[in-house]
Design a protein around this motif. Structure first.
Motif, PDB file in Angstrom:
ATOM      1  N   ALA A   1       0.855  -1.186   0.000  1.00 33.18           N
ATOM      2  CA  ALA A   1       0.000   0.000   0.000  1.00 33.18           C
ATOM      3  C   ALA A   1       0.892   1.238   0.000  1.00 33.18           C
ATOM      4  N   ILE A   2       0.570   2.189  -0.864  1.00 29.71           N
ATOM      5  CA  ILE A   2       1.385   3.392  -1.025  1.00 29.71           C
ATOM      6  C   ILE A   2       0.500   4.622  -0.854  1.00 29.71           C
ATOM      7  N   ASP A   3       0.831   5.443   0.119  1.00 30.25           N
ATOM      8  CA  ASP A   3       0.112   6.694   0.379  1.00 30.25           C
ATOM      9  C   ASP A   3       1.045   7.854   0.055  1.00 30.25           C
ATOM     10  N   THR A   4       0.749   8.568  -1.022  1.00 29.17           N
ATOM     11  CA  THR A   4       1.618   9.656  -1.472  1.00 29.17           C
ATOM     12  C   THR A   4       1.049  10.985  -1.014  1.00 29.17           C
ATOM     13  N   GLY A   5       1.699  11.582  -0.011  1.00 29.38           N
ATOM     14  CA  GLY A   5       1.288  12.889   0.481  1.00 29.38           C
ATOM     15  C   GLY A   5       2.190  13.975  -0.057  1.00 29.38           C
ATOM     16  N   ASN A   6       1.885  15.200   0.302  1.00 30.24           N
ATOM     17  CA  ASN A   6       2.685  16.325  -0.185  1.00 30.24           C
ATOM     18  C   ASN A   6       4.089  16.343   0.405  1.00 30.24           C
ATOM     19  N   THR A   7       4.247  15.792   1.606  1.00 31.82           N
ATOM     20  CA  THR A   7       5.542  15.811   2.285  1.00 31.82           C
ATOM     21  C   THR A   7       6.265  14.478   2.201  1.00 31.82           C
ATOM     22  N   ASN A   8       5.546  13.380   2.436  1.00 30.56           N
ATOM     23  CA  ASN A   8       6.152  12.053   2.440  1.00 30.56           C
ATOM     24  C   ASN A   8       5.339  11.054   1.635  1.00 30.56           C
ATOM     25  N   VAL A   9       6.036  10.032   1.122  1.00 29.78           N
ATOM     26  CA  VAL A   9       5.374   8.870   0.546  1.00 29.78           C
ATOM     27  C   VAL A   9       5.527   7.739   1.556  1.00 29.78           C
ATOM     28  N   LYS A  10       4.388   7.165   1.962  1.00 29.66           N
ATOM     29  CA  LYS A  10       4.400   6.073   2.928  1.00 29.66           C
ATOM     30  C   LYS A  10       4.129   4.747   2.218  1.00 29.66           C
ATOM     31  N   PHE A  11       4.935   3.754   2.536  1.00 30.14           N
ATOM     32  CA  PHE A  11       4.782   2.416   1.987  1.00 30.14           C
ATOM     33  C   PHE A  11       4.478   1.457   3.130  1.00 30.14           C
ATOM     34  N   ALA A  12       3.596   0.495   2.893  1.00 27.98           N
ATOM     35  CA  ALA A  12       3.305  -0.502   3.922  1.00 27.98           C
ATOM     36  C   ALA A  12       3.105  -1.864   3.282  1.00 27.98           C
ATOM     37  N   LEU A  13       3.649  -2.897   3.925  1.00 30.25           N
ATOM     38  CA  LEU A  13       3.362  -4.270   3.539  1.00 30.25           C
ATOM     39  C   LEU A  13       2.177  -4.746   4.366  1.00 30.25           C
ATOM     40  N   VAL A  14       1.165  -5.257   3.691  1.00 35.51           N
ATOM     41  CA  VAL A  14      -0.071  -5.700   4.349  1.00 35.51           C
ATOM     42  C   VAL A  14      -0.251  -7.183   4.061  1.00 35.51           C
ATOM     43  N   ASN A  15      -0.421  -7.990   5.116  1.00 35.53           N
ATOM     44  CA  ASN A  15      -0.566  -9.431   4.908  1.00 35.53           C
ATOM     45  C   ASN A  15      -1.990  -9.789   4.491  1.00 35.53           C
ATOM     46  N   ASP A  16      -2.228 -11.062   4.283  1.00 34.82           N
ATOM     47  CA  ASP A  16      -3.529 -11.500   3.769  1.00 34.82           C
ATOM     48  C   ASP A  16      -4.661 -11.275   4.758  1.00 34.82           C
ATOM     49  N   ALA A  17      -4.323 -11.081   6.022  1.00 37.45           N
ATOM     50  CA  ALA A  17      -5.344 -10.804   7.041  1.00 37.45           C
ATOM     51  C   ALA A  17      -5.665  -9.317   7.142  1.00 37.45           C
ATOM     52  N   GLY A  18      -4.989  -8.504   6.301  1.00 39.31           N
ATOM     53  CA  GLY A  18      -5.233  -7.067   6.334  1.00 39.31           C
ATOM     54  C   GLY A  18      -4.423  -6.328   7.374  1.00 39.31           C
ATOM     55  N   GLU A  19      -3.412  -6.991   7.947  1.00 43.57           N
ATOM     56  CA  GLU A  19      -2.585  -6.377   8.983  1.00 43.57           C
ATOM     57  C   GLU A  19      -1.325  -5.778   8.374  1.00 43.57           C
ATOM     58  N   ILE A  20      -0.971  -4.588   8.835  1.00 45.38           N
ATOM     59  CA  ILE A  20       0.270  -3.948   8.388  1.00 45.38           C
ATOM     60  C   ILE A  20       1.432  -4.595   9.132  1.00 45.38           C
ATOM     61  N   VAL A  21       2.347  -5.185   8.387  1.00 43.52           N
ATOM     62  CA  VAL A  21       3.463  -5.890   9.023  1.00 43.52           C
ATOM     63  C   VAL A  21       4.764  -5.094   8.950  1.00 43.52           C
ATOM     64  N   GLN A  22       4.814  -4.096   8.075  1.00 43.18           N
ATOM     65  CA  GLN A  22       6.002  -3.244   7.994  1.00 43.18           C
ATOM     66  C   GLN A  22       5.617  -1.962   7.276  1.00 43.18           C
ATOM     67  N   ARG A  23       6.300  -0.871   7.641  1.00 43.82           N
ATOM     68  CA  ARG A  23       6.008   0.418   7.003  1.00 43.82           C
ATOM     69  C   ARG A  23       7.287   1.228   6.884  1.00 43.82           C
ATOM     70  N   TRP A  24       7.354   2.048   5.830  1.00 46.08           N
ATOM     71  CA  TRP A  24       8.495   2.930   5.601  1.00 46.08           C
ATOM     72  C   TRP A  24       7.993   4.231   4.990  1.00 46.08           C
ATOM     73  N   ARG A  25       8.832   5.271   5.045  1.00 49.31           N
ATOM     74  CA  ARG A  25       8.475   6.522   4.387  1.00 49.31           C
ATOM     75  C   ARG A  25       9.701   7.169   3.776  1.00 49.31           C
ATOM     76  N   ILE A  26       9.447   7.957   2.745  1.00 46.99           N
ATOM     77  CA  ILE A  26      10.505   8.679   2.053  1.00 46.99           C
ATOM     78  C   ILE A  26       9.939  10.034   1.648  1.00 46.99           C
ATOM     79  N   ALA A  27      10.802  11.041   1.574  1.00 47.34           N
ATOM     80  CA  ALA A  27      10.336  12.376   1.212  1.00 47.34           C
ATOM     81  C   ALA A  27       9.723  12.367  -0.189  1.00 47.34           C
ATOM     82  N   THR A  28       8.610  13.064  -0.340  1.00 52.51           N
ATOM     83  CA  THR A  28       7.946  13.149  -1.638  1.00 52.51           C
ATOM     84  C   THR A  28       8.776  13.975  -2.611  1.00 52.51           C
ATOM     85  N   ASP A  29       9.019  13.402  -3.768  1.00 48.03           N
ATOM     86  CA  ASP A  29       9.727  14.099  -4.851  1.00 48.03           C
ATOM     87  C   ASP A  29       9.139  13.572  -6.148  1.00 48.03           C
TER      88      ASP A  29
END
Length: 261
Positions: A4-32
């Motif tokens: 799952a990728i959420d692209t905001g004005n300041t940061n892009v957030k990435f998350a790995l979501v398992n088959d149960a719908g649970e977020i198992v890991q997340r990262w962010r990087i500056a939006t460019d």
């Protein structure tokens, strides 16, 4: 696994979501918006491996963005490096599945619609979602999950940057809670911290009070965004803080994609 990728004005957030719908890991990087799919891939592939997963584990990608220029390279990331066509929130098989009961539904930011979906899954009745990002937004979500509008204010850091840029004698400071509840500072930095922090608390209190009065029924208040934690100590402001609200909403959109289409 879903990326799952959420692209905001300041940061892009990435998350790995398992088959149960649970977020198992997340990262962010500056939006460019100029960042290429290859750059995303090199950065993300290392993080996925460090978390104990593999790129091949990702079977689907879903994106929400309020930065249209960034979308193409993220879609290219999905096709070139994850072997799938990215789903885009609000389009095609991932329609919102909720009513956007506002004058300009097409202008509602993807993040705000996705937050409404996630908020509806967390609480019954009327909800107010406060998102602390580049802008601070207040959104009303009805008992049926419909998005009913809200308000937009400058974000905390945006206000600080404007103050620093426009006032030659004021230093650049980080936003943090003042050491006590006094609103009479004795240093320049202290006075700036007081003005920004307590000014925002007062704004939140004021807008929430007006929204609740206008709604006229019991309301649950959900806060999200990177800066929500700064105000979490004021327990009277929020009923709950959900830092991953938008990512959770994207996971729900993906799971309900056939129903919403």
């Amino acid at each position: 696994m879903l990326l799952a990728i959420d692209t905001g004005n300041t940061n892009v957030k990435f998350a790995l979501v398992n088959d149960a719908g649970e977020i198992v890991q997340r990262w962010r990087i500056a939006t460019d918006a100029r960042r290429t799919a290859d750059e995303y891939a090199v950065w993300l592939d290392q993080l996925i491996q460090m978390a104990g997963f593999h790129r091949a584990d990702v079977k689907a990608v879903i994106i929400a963005t309020v930065v249209p220029r960034a979308l193409h390279n993220l879609q290219l990331l999905a096709t070139r490096y994850f072997g799938c066509e990215a789903l885009v929130a609000g389009r095609g098989s991932v329609g919102w599945g909720i009513q956007l009961r506002v004058a300009e539904p097409h202008a509602v930011g993807a993040d705000r619609a996705v937050n409404a979906i996630a908020a509806h899954s967390l609480a019954d009745g009327h909800k107010i979602v406060i998102s602390f990002g580049t802008a601070t937004t207040f959104d009303h979500v009805g008992p049926d999950g419909s998005y009913r509008g809200g308000s937009i204010a400058p974000g905390v850091n945006l206000s600080l940057d404007a103050l620093y840029a426009a006032a030659a004698m004021l230093p650049r400071i980080a936003i943090e809670p003042p050491p006590n509840e006094s609103v009479i500072g004795t240093t320049t930095v202290g006075q700036m911290q007081i003005g920004i922090y307590w000014g925002y608390v007062a704004m939140i209190e004021g807008i929430l009070a007006r929204m609740k009065a206008e709604i006229g029924e019991p309301v649950s208040v959900i806060a999200t965004g990177g800066l929500a934690i700064l105000f979490q100590q004021h327990g009277h402001l929020f009923d709950r803080v959900e830092p991953d609200l938008t990512l959770r909403g994207l996971a729900l959109l993906y799971r309900n994609r056939d129903i919403n289409s």
